[in-house]
Design an enzyme around this catalytic site. Structure first.
Site, short mmCIF file in Angstrom:
data_model
loop_
_atom_site.label_atom_id
_atom_site.label_comp_id
_atom_site.label_asym_id
_atom_site.label_seq_id
_atom_site.Cartn_x
_atom_site.Cartn_y
_atom_site.Cartn_z
N ALA A 63 0.86 -1.19 0.00
CA ALA A 63 0.00 0.00 0.00
C ALA A 63 0.90 1.23 0.00
O ALA A 63 2.06 1.16 0.41
CB ALA A 63 -0.88 -0.02 1.23
N GLY A 102 0.70 -5.17 0.78
CA GLY A 102 -0.43 -5.18 -0.16
C GLY A 102 -0.03 -5.72 -1.53
O GLY A 102 -0.87 -6.25 -2.25
N GLU A 105 -0.29 -9.30 -1.25
CA GLU A 105 -1.72 -9.62 -1.12
C GLU A 105 -2.43 -9.57 -2.48
O GLU A 105 -3.33 -10.36 -2.75
CB GLU A 105 -2.38 -8.65 -0.13
CG GLU A 105 -1.89 -8.92 1.31
CD GLU A 105 -2.38 -7.89 2.30
OE1 GLU A 105 -1.94 -6.73 2.19
OE2 GLU A 105 -3.22 -8.23 3.14
N GLU A 125 4.12 -5.64 7.18
CA GLU A 125 3.23 -4.68 7.86
C GLU A 125 3.48 -4.58 9.36
O GLU A 125 3.39 -3.50 9.93
CB GLU A 125 1.75 -5.07 7.62
CG GLU A 125 1.24 -4.76 6.23
CD GLU A 125 1.43 -5.90 5.24
OE1 GLU A 125 2.28 -6.78 5.51
OE2 GLU A 125 0.75 -5.91 4.20
C1 3H9 Z 1 0.53 -2.39 3.39
O1 3H9 Z 1 0.81 -2.85 2.33
C2 3H9 Z 1 -0.81 -2.52 4.04
C3 3H9 Z 1 -1.70 -3.52 3.37
O2 3H9 Z 1 -1.52 -4.78 3.94
C4 3H9 Z 1 -3.15 -3.19 3.58
C5 3H9 Z 1 -3.75 -2.10 2.82
C6 3H9 Z 1 -5.23 -1.96 2.99
N1 3H9 Z 1 4.58 3.47 0.05
O3 3H9 Z 1 13.36 2.13 0.61
P1 3H9 Z 1 13.75 2.86 -0.63
C7 3H9 Z 1 9.32 5.03 -1.18
S1 3H9 Z 1 1.66 -1.49 4.28
C8 3H9 Z 1 5.03 4.69 -0.26
O4 3H9 Z 1 14.72 3.96 -0.50
P2 3H9 Z 1 14.92 0.44 -1.61
C9 3H9 Z 1 10.37 5.39 -0.14
O5 3H9 Z 1 9.84 6.25 0.84
C10 3H9 Z 1 3.06 -1.43 3.22
N2 3H9 Z 1 6.32 4.96 -0.56
O6 3H9 Z 1 14.24 1.86 -1.78
C11 3H9 Z 1 11.43 6.06 -1.01
O7 3H9 Z 1 10.99 7.38 -1.27
P3 3H9 Z 1 12.06 8.57 -1.42
C12 3H9 Z 1 3.83 -2.68 3.25
C13 3H9 Z 1 7.18 3.94 -0.52
O8 3H9 Z 1 15.18 -0.07 -2.96
C14 3H9 Z 1 11.35 5.27 -2.32
O9 3H9 Z 1 10.06 4.63 -2.32
N3 3H9 Z 1 5.04 -2.51 2.49
C15 3H9 Z 1 6.78 2.64 -0.19
O10 3H9 Z 1 16.06 0.52 -0.66
C16 3H9 Z 1 12.42 4.21 -2.46
O11 3H9 Z 1 12.40 3.41 -1.28
C17 3H9 Z 1 6.21 -2.13 3.05
O12 3H9 Z 1 6.30 -1.97 4.23
C18 3H9 Z 1 5.41 2.41 0.11
N4 3H9 Z 1 4.93 1.19 0.42
O13 3H9 Z 1 13.83 -0.49 -0.91
C19 3H9 Z 1 7.36 -1.96 2.12
N5 3H9 Z 1 7.86 1.82 -0.21
O14 3H9 Z 1 12.95 8.17 -2.56
C20 3H9 Z 1 8.09 -0.69 2.41
C21 3H9 Z 1 8.90 2.61 -0.56
O15 3H9 Z 1 11.24 9.77 -1.65
N6 3H9 Z 1 9.18 -0.46 1.50
N7 3H9 Z 1 8.50 3.87 -0.75
O16 3H9 Z 1 12.81 8.60 -0.10
C22 3H9 Z 1 10.37 -1.08 1.59
O17 3H9 Z 1 10.58 -1.98 2.38
C23 3H9 Z 1 11.46 -0.61 0.67
O18 3H9 Z 1 11.15 0.68 0.27
C24 3H9 Z 1 11.66 -1.49 -0.60
C25 3H9 Z 1 12.63 -0.78 -1.57
C26 3H9 Z 1 12.25 -2.84 -0.20
C27 3H9 Z 1 10.35 -1.72 -1.31
#
Ligand code: 3H9
Length: 702
Positions: A63, A102, A105, A125
């Protein structure tokens, strides 16, 4: 609306590609595109199956976290998922890269999943104070069984493609072009006339887990131990319990929605998402643009192989960077390298590392007693004891042997970087790299910029921090930098409170109850009470000039109670144990010291203990911000959580302060100022200004 989904038809297959750089979160435009794309494919009689994939390095990162707490535009994720689930045409997820939260999911809602070997999948999450709220808690147990689903969701850790296949999350692992593999999989299904496989309809594994109360008891015990004081784990367990015991998918989804809403409203969620963005924010330095050139670090030199130098060396070896470590003589060198080897051997005994991995790491370590052997290093870090004269002398020696362009770094925890830079003819290459003990474990790296440190040196050091798996925070060059400067007030207050009536054990229990891993007196015992005592003795400090807050510790040292190292300090430690028990003798010494100082002891409430220990951190944090030593409040939060054990669920001291209300904190600081005086309780001008303007620390984030 943010993000989009490209629609393309390849023969009888509709290919939907999610495009929301850099990692394809499910922002409003993606949900809209997904909804439209599915509808279009269903309405087109020439389409027989749908393949869903992601553009770039991710499938879907989950998400859009930045949308939480605000009013979302476009269709809800649940509506999209429902239309996918009900699709009369098979949908195949071609998981090209990261499928998190998500994103996974969405894949679980597809009817089949083909995955690239390098694609990580996970439900992280829980780390954000949430639960998989788009059917993950209901679909995953149906697919892989409740026990494995609980492990997977409660850990939040990702697994690679082949492991996802083994666990039953993916149907097939495909090398090569993943989109082609997804299309081939779809054609195969069409050719065979395979039925649409909806995970919601699976029930076999759930039935096997029904009435297995022990499964959930065990999950509760494990999560209470691993994720102390976290709200989300219990919510996750209740959802999986509902999946198993209710059996009906829609009834389970209702429980999931209720639990998700509770998590969403919980302050821990807000704090943990603050931490997520803060970790990424600290990498951004306003006057050091993202495209600042950086140097390659292919070899490191470390001066000193004691506790800090050894830990720093291991941090480099762990990521495959060869190190030359220098000690004063062969004996010290052998001892230091021996400790490194023993630390790795312990990892092997615990099953965390193989003997081959130890050999690989030890194979890229070279010991020396000659400065000239550091000449090929791209970065040289001194980790010798904290004395500015010795450090200055060491920098002269470093500069004499370092190759042009090498970074010259100090691991000092608070001394003046400019004095060290001045000892060289290349101050632009001098920087502080303050690791935290144990350096191979602790995530924090304070990067300290001196007056003349170049942007290239800063950018290279920040990048190096990331490569070493640390979170690097930039600090200005001022005594104690960010972390240790703030700590001063905390430890002094703890020392004062025990003289006024609390016991060390009450103070430690209050701090432990707040969620820190250790109280200040347990910390003293761990570090060793003798360090300060010896320094005072060596410095010829007369007993009457010893700060009153150090008097008890000095008395304990006179009794050879140096802390854990002698099995006695503020606590008594049974041989070989790190868990101390309180000692009435220490309480008697504390009471005797109060009497000597003419302090009348009184009952001190736990609430007062907490405020007096923690509010100085916030007050000093405000000063640090005002002086520009920390760039943003979130930089301080990251320092305190990753270097000092401040509980993550609070979002760090500055975020926590906003939650309590800065006006409440200022009122208490003024009350303590009138009761106890001292510079600690002098309100920081920035704090007063923010309160007078009705603003928060967050308002300074920009
Ligand atoms: C969820 O899914 C809830 C659902 O179950 C239910 C819904 C109803 N959203 O980390 P990076 C941005 S909860 C928005 O530097 P990497 C991040 O802020 C979600 N933005 O890259 C950054 O922005 P900026 C569950 C996001 O390659 C840029 O992308 N998911 C999101 O080192 C690059 O990120 C997670 O918890 C997001 N979801 O790592 C995953 N994700 O450049 C969270 C990233 O402006 N994300 N951004 O600073 C991660 O773990 C890492 O970002 C990922 C990439 C491994 C994906």
């Amino acid at each position: 609306m943010k993000g989009t989904v490209h629609y393309e038809q390849r023969d009888n297959i509709a290919l939907l590609t999610i495009d929301n750089p850099p990692v394809n979160p499910l922002s409003s435009g993606v949900r809209q595109g997904l909804s439209d794309g599915i509808a279009k494919a269903l309405a087109d009689d020439s389409v027989e199956a749908i393949v869903l994939t992601g553009a770039g390095r991710a499938f879907i990162a989950g998400a859009d976290i930045s949308e939480f707490g605000g009013a979302a535009q476009g269709p809800s994720l649940h509506d999209c998922l429902q239309s996918m689930d009900n699709s009369s045409k098979p949908i195949i997820a071609a998981i090209n890269g990261t499928a998190f939260g998500g994103g996974l999911e969405v894949a679980l809602c597809c009817h089949y999943r083909v995955i690239a070997p390098s694609a990580p999948v996970g439900l992280p999450e829980v780390k954000l104070g949430l639960l998989p709220g788009a059917g993950g808690t209901q679909r995953l147990p149906r697919l892989i069984g409740a026990e494995k689903a609980l492990d997977f969701i409660l850990s939040g850790d990702p697994i690679p493609g082949p492991a996802a296949k083994e666990l039953g999350i993916a149907d097939s692992v495909a090398d090569g072009d993943i989109v082609e593999a997804g299309i081939a999989f779809a054609q195969d299904i069409i050719a065979k006339g395979s039925p649409i496989r909806r995970v919601r309809d699976e029930s076999e594994l759930l039935q096997a887990d029904r009435d297995n109360a022990e499964l959930f008891d065990n999950a509760r015990k494990t999560s209470a131990r691993r994720m102390r004081k976290r709200f989300a784990p219990e919510m996750i367990i209740q959802c999986v319990e509902a999946a198993v015991n209710l059996g009906d998918f829609d009834a389970g989804m209702k429980v999931e929605a209720e639990c998700f809403a509770k998590c969403l409203k919980h302050p821990q969620r807000e704090a943990l998402i603050h931490m997520f963005f803060a970790e990424r924010e600290v990498a951004k330095i306003p006057d050091v643009p993202k495209d600042t050139p950086t140097q390659d670090i292919n070899q490191a030199g470390v001066i000193g192989c004691g506790t800090m130098g050894g830990g720093i060396t291991m941090s480099f070896l762990n990521v495959g960077i060869p190190v030359t470590v220098l000690e004063v003589d062969q004996e010290a060198l052998d001892r230091g390298i021996g400790v490194i080897k023993r630390n790795y051997d312990i990892q092997v005994q615990r099953g965390r590392m193989s003997a081959e991995e130890v050999d690989q790491r030890m194979g890229i370590l070279t010991g020396t007693t000659e400065f000239s052997d550091l000449g090929t290093a791209d970065v040289i870090i001194e980790a010798i004891y904290e004395n500015i004269d010795v450090k200055v002398d060491t920098f002269k020696k470093m500069e004499a042997v370092a190759k042009p362009g090498a970074i010259l770094a100090s691991n000092t925890s608070g001394l003046d970087i400019d004095k060290m830079a001045d000892a060289t003819t290349r101050p632009e290459a001098v920087i502080g790299l303050h690791f935290f003990s144990p350096a191979n474990v602790m995530r924090l790296l304070e990067v300290v910029r001196g007056e003349a440190t170049s942007k290239e040196t800063i950018a290279t050091s920040m990048k190096l921090g990331k490569r070493l798996n640390k979170v690097a925070v930039l600090s200005g060059n001022a005594p104690g930098f960010i972390g240790n400067r703030m700590l001063g007030g905390y430890t002094r207050q703890a020392g004062e409170i025990i003289l006024q009536g609390a016991t060390p054990y009450q103070v430690d229990n209050v701090i432990l109850g707040f969620g820190m891993p250790m109280g200040p007196f347990q910390m003293n015992d761990l570090v060793g009470l003798d360090l300060g005592w010896r320094a005072r003795k060596l410095g010829g400090v007369k007993p009457e000039d010893v700060p009153i807050t150090a008097r008890v510790a000095d008395k304990l040292c006179e009794l050879e109670r140096f802390g854990q190292k002698t099995n006695r300090g503020f606590y008594i430690y049974p041989e070989g144990s790190r868990a101390g028990t309180p000692d009435p003798e220490v309480v008697a010494i504390v009471e005797e010291t109060s009497a000597e100082l003419g302090i009348t002891r009184r009952e001190i409430s736990d609430e007062e203990v907490l405020k007096r220990c923690l509010y100085p951190l916030i007050n000093e944090g405000a000063r640090i911000l005002e002086a520009g030593i920390a760039i943003r409040p979130c930089d301080i939060d990251i320092v305190y959580i990753n270097g000092y054990g401040f509980p993550e669920v609070t979002g760090g001291p500055m975020f926590w302060a906003d939650q309590i209300g800065l006006e409440n904190i200022l009122a208490d600081i003024k009350k303590f100022q009138s009761e106890y005086g001292g510079d600690i309780w002098e309100p920081a001008p920035l704090l007063e200004k923010l309160v007078s303007e009705g603003k928060t620390f967050a308002s300074l984030q920009g």
